[in-house]
Enzyme design. Structure first.
Site, PDB file in Angstrom:
ATOM      1  N   ASN A  11      38.458  41.978  35.621  1.00  0.00           N
ATOM      2  CA  ASN A  11      37.185  42.013  34.886  1.00  0.00           C
ATOM      3  C   ASN A  11      36.963  43.337  34.146  1.00  0.00           C
ATOM      4  OD1 ASN A  11      36.697  43.580  37.123  1.00  0.00           O
ATOM      5  ND2 ASN A  11      34.706  42.690  37.590  1.00  0.00           N
ATOM      6  N   CYS A  12      37.931  44.250  34.172  1.00  0.00           N
ATOM      7  CA  CYS A  12      37.836  45.526  33.473  1.00  0.00           C
ATOM      8  C   CYS A  12      38.062  45.304  31.978  1.00  0.00           C
ATOM      9  CB  CYS A  12      38.881  46.495  34.030  1.00  0.00           C
ATOM     10  SG  CYS A  12      39.057  48.018  33.090  1.00  0.00           S
ATOM     11  N   ASP A  13      37.151  45.775  31.155  1.00  0.00           N
ATOM     12  CA  ASP A  13      37.261  45.587  29.705  1.00  0.00           C
ATOM     13  C   ASP A  13      38.535  46.204  29.137  1.00  0.00           C
ATOM     14  OD1 ASP A  13      34.922  44.132  29.579  1.00  0.00           O
ATOM     15  OD2 ASP A  13      33.681  45.864  29.041  1.00  0.00           O
ATOM     16  N   LYS A  16      41.438  43.965  30.015  1.00  0.00           N
ATOM     17  CA  LYS A  16      41.398  42.774  29.157  1.00  0.00           C
ATOM     18  C   LYS A  16      41.944  43.095  27.769  1.00  0.00           C
ATOM     19  CE  LYS A  16      37.310  40.689  31.275  1.00  0.00           C
ATOM     20  NZ  LYS A  16      35.899  40.357  31.050  1.00  0.00           N
TER      21      LYS A  16
END
Length: 116
Positions: A11-13, A16
């Site tokens: 879920n880390c931008d 991603k």
């Protein structure tokens, strides 16, 4: 079989963004999720030896800021390994192992040089 491993949290931008970049380059990789699979202390020690504590340990995140002051004081390689093993959210993300190289954090120009 791929020789590229991306270590991070899904879920880390930044993770991603990095995975999206790798996909666009057609790079096959294996994703290692710290939340599900933890962080291997031997591998953490190798990364710190290679890149240094200040590169691997993310001191800007919430997890670091919430640590007691005694945990944040005098962080050497051994203490960093223990902190990162216990708090994988503090590992700068992503960490990528590719063809014997180690990339910490996502810097497109640096990555382009390694994946071209």
């Amino acid at each position: 079989m791929t020789n590229t491993i991306v270590y991070g949290i899904p879920n880390c931008d930044t993770v991603k963004k990095a995975c999206k970049w790798l996909d666009a380059q057609g790079v096959e990789y294996t994703f290692h999720d710290y939340k599900k699979h933890g962080a291997d202390p031997a591998r953490l020690a190798e990364w710190i030896e290679s890149e240094g504590v200040d590169t691997v340990l993310n001191r800007r995140g919430t997890t670091w800021r919430k640590l007691p002051e005694e945990d944040k004081a005098d962080v050497d390689a051994a203490k960093a390994v223990k902190l990162l093993q216990d708090n994988p959210s503090m590992i700068k993300r992503p960490v990528v192992e590719h063809d014997g190289a180690l990339l910490v954090g996502f810097k497109e120009d640096e990555w382009s040089a390694h994946f071209s």
